[in-house]
Design an enzyme around this catalytic site. Structure first.
Site, PDB file in Angstrom:
ATOM      1  N   TYR A 180      48.058  41.221  48.320  1.00  0.00           N
ATOM      2  CA  TYR A 180      47.435  42.421  48.168  1.00  0.00           C
ATOM      3  C   TYR A 180      45.899  42.108  48.169  1.00  0.00           C
ATOM      4  O   TYR A 180      45.624  41.132  47.231  1.00  0.00           O
ATOM      5  CB  TYR A 180      47.835  43.316  47.228  1.00  0.00           C
ATOM      6  CG  TYR A 180      47.088  44.666  47.073  1.00  0.00           C
ATOM      7  CD1 TYR A 180      46.777  45.706  47.985  1.00  0.00           C
ATOM      8  CD2 TYR A 180      46.212  44.788  45.880  1.00  0.00           C
ATOM      9  CE1 TYR A 180      46.463  46.929  47.883  1.00  0.00           C
ATOM     10  CE2 TYR A 180      45.489  46.049  45.641  1.00  0.00           C
ATOM     11  CZ  TYR A 180      45.517  47.144  46.605  1.00  0.00           C
ATOM     12  OH  TYR A 180      44.783  48.141  46.631  1.00  0.00           O
ATOM     13  N   ASP A 205      41.645  34.783  47.250  1.00  0.00           N
ATOM     14  CA  ASP A 205      41.264  36.057  46.341  1.00  0.00           C
ATOM     15  C   ASP A 205      42.056  35.710  44.992  1.00  0.00           C
ATOM     16  O   ASP A 205      43.233  35.777  44.865  1.00  0.00           O
ATOM     17  CB  ASP A 205      42.299  37.209  47.105  1.00  0.00           C
ATOM     18  CG  ASP A 205      42.049  38.496  46.356  1.00  0.00           C
ATOM     19  OD1 ASP A 205      41.596  38.351  45.276  1.00  0.00           O
ATOM     20  OD2 ASP A 205      42.252  39.686  47.049  1.00  0.00           O
ATOM     21  N   LYS A 244      38.313  42.209  37.818  1.00  0.00           N
ATOM     22  CA  LYS A 244      39.169  42.218  36.613  1.00  0.00           C
ATOM     23  C   LYS A 244      38.306  41.394  35.372  1.00  0.00           C
ATOM     24  O   LYS A 244      37.666  42.003  34.856  1.00  0.00           O
ATOM     25  CB  LYS A 244      40.472  41.487  36.832  1.00  0.00           C
ATOM     26  CG  LYS A 244      41.219  42.460  37.860  1.00  0.00           C
ATOM     27  CD  LYS A 244      42.687  42.362  37.922  1.00  0.00           C
ATOM     28  CE  LYS A 244      43.406  42.912  38.970  1.00  0.00           C
ATOM     29  NZ  LYS A 244      43.946  44.340  38.925  1.00  0.00           N
TER      30      LYS A 244
HETATM   31  N1  HOZ Z   1      45.727  47.040  41.928  1.00  0.00           N
HETATM   32  C1  HOZ Z   1      46.499  47.258  40.910  1.00  0.00           C
HETATM   33  C2  HOZ Z   1      47.784  46.429  40.913  1.00  0.00           C
HETATM   34  N2  HOZ Z   1      47.808  45.333  41.464  1.00  0.00           N
HETATM   35  C3  HOZ Z   1      46.701  48.737  40.488  1.00  0.00           C
HETATM   36  C4  HOZ Z   1      45.709  49.235  39.972  1.00  0.00           C
HETATM   37  C5  HOZ Z   1      45.979  50.678  39.409  1.00  0.00           C
HETATM   38  O1  HOZ Z   1      46.702  51.292  39.645  1.00  0.00           O
HETATM   39  O2  HOZ Z   1      45.375  50.959  38.297  1.00  0.00           O
END
Ligand code: HOZ
Length: 427
Positions: free
Chosen positions: A144, A239, A267
């Site tokens: 992802y 990534d 992050k």
């Molecule tokens: N991209 C996040 C999970 N891998 C989700 C972030 C969220 O929903 O706060």
């Protein structure tokens, strides 16, 4: 566990927010039931709207390596805010954060700060296309990379959780420019490059996937990707939004010793504030505007609050022993959970690299997306709710990672394992 206030807020939220949330996986569809609402966080704990104190292994989906509201980070952000929230004019803090990133991540010579991981991957893809003059992008099934059009094909995280790994709303032409290959399959990758190599701008991959659960690269896999992309003059993009500063201080690329051409980050570099970044070889990065023709911009890019949080977080994380201690706690937690599962006769497959890890409810090894989706998600849901009932929050989806912070001490790990004994006894 009292949930009265959370249920009230959930009802209220659904009146004005789509599905009650601002990001789908938060709606707990992967485990059923309604989410709780958080009021505050301190160290390894969050406190929900009903006053329940809960141990947190999601940590805002990874950024909070130092736990919630670390006093030094709070002080840094407060001081920055007192001087002004945003300027859209260069600040010294942007240079300091860039220098830290370049010093810690082996392949990054030059970097551009943006506002989220999605922005970072979207921009890195554009840069790769602009640099190579090619259109095709290769991605890995179950990885992802944010909600970028051409990357929402066979994607992990929330899409897999919700059972829609490819999103509607993406023009056929965008999807057609993306080729997908299973993780850990070098032969399939070689076939794709044999057929399309001359048109492939880049291969983008989470070198340590964390969005279909955490899956380990097999020996030689990342090296093989490095050599294939090099042979075809395609760019290799790692990534590391999730694995950056978590797989090791230098990310998965330092841990596994493979240097990509470009890296995307997010992050941890924002310490909990909205930040992303992409960087890499200087000769590629100089194709970006204003040095080169590939355009990308942002009013809030390099925001002073976010850079203050990021600098402070990376400073603390880089202190001797900090990340090693966290990794030790992750290993202790994993070993404890593993033996509890074994005693209960429940098959699990566990993975860990650095301060991130995962427990698949699966009796077989998980080496790619297809394997991950054979996990027992109903059993995961029962485990999730039972853990929460006993004061421990893991991700509300089998397809997400667990994260450790420097605030998770021995007592907290022991408390987690006590909760796990109760949860496994019920499975
Ligand atoms: N991209 C996040 C999970 N891998 C989700 C972030 C969220 O929903 O706060």
């Amino acid at each position: 566990m009292d949930r009265t206030q959370s249920e009230k807020l959930w009802e209220q939220a659904n009146k004005t927010l789509v599905g009650g949330v601002n990001s789908p996986v938060r709606a707990f569809k992967g485990v059923g039931g309604n989410p709780f609402f958080v009021q505050s966080g301190a160290g390894a704990h969050i406190t929900d709207a009903d006053g329940n104190k809960i141990i947190d292994y999601v940590l805002s989906w990874g950024p909070l390596v130092l736990g919630h509201a670390h006093p030094e980070v709070v002080e840094a952000v407060t001081k920055a805010l007192e001087k002004g929230a945003s300027f859209g004019i260069p600040t010294e803090a942007e240079i300091l954060l860039a220098e830290k990133i370049c010093a810690l991540v082996p392949s990054i010579e030059k970097v551009r700060l943006v506002n989220s991981g999605t922005e970072a991957t979207m921009s890195a893809i554009r840069l790769a296309r602009g640099f190579t003059g090619r259109d095709l992008v290769v991605k890995i099934e179950g990885c992802y990379h944010g909600h970028v059009d051409c990357l929402l094909v066979k994607a992990g995280s929330g899409l897999t959780t919700l059972g829609t790994p490819t999103s509607p709303g993406i023009p056929e032409s965008h999807a057609a420019s993306t080729l997908t290959v299973p993780y850990n399959d070098l032969d399939a990758m070689a076939e794709i490059f044999k057929a399309h190599g001359d048109n492939i701008a880049c291969l983008i991959i989470e070198p340590l996937p964390g969005n279909m659960g955490v899956i380990l690269p097999e020996p030689g896999y990342l090296e093989g990707l490095r050599s294939l992309t090099g042979q075809h003059q395609s760019l290799l993009i790692f990534d590391e939004v999730m694995s950056g500063f978590r797989a090791s201080l230098g990310g998965a690329q330092a841990k596994f010793g493979v240097k990509p051409d470009l890296t995307t980050l997010g992050k941890v570099i924002g310490g909990g504030l909205p930040v992303g970044a992409y960087g890499g070889r200087a000769d590629i990065m100089q194709h970006l505007s204003p040095e080169g023709p590939v355009y990308q911009a942002g009013t809030l890019a390099g925001n002073p609050l976010a850079t203050a949080a990021g600098i402070s977080t990376l400073d603390i994380l880089a202190r001797p022993g900090v990340i090693d201690a966290m990794e030790g706690q992750m290993t202790k937690l994993g070993a404890g959970l593993g033996s509890i599962a074994q005693e209960a006769g429940i098959p699990v497959y566990q993975t860990q690299v650095g301060t991130m890890g995962c427990m698949f409810f699966n009796e077989n090894p998980v080496r790619n997306y297809e394997d991950a989706t054979t996990s027992d998600t109903d059993r995961y849901a029962k485990y999730f709710w039972s853990m929460l009932e006993n004061g421990v929050y893991f991700a509300p989806s089998q397809y997400e990672a667990g994260f450790m912070s420097s605030a998770h001490d021995d007592a907290i790990i022991d408390q987690t394992l006590d909760a796990a004994r109760k949860a496994f006894a019920k499975l």
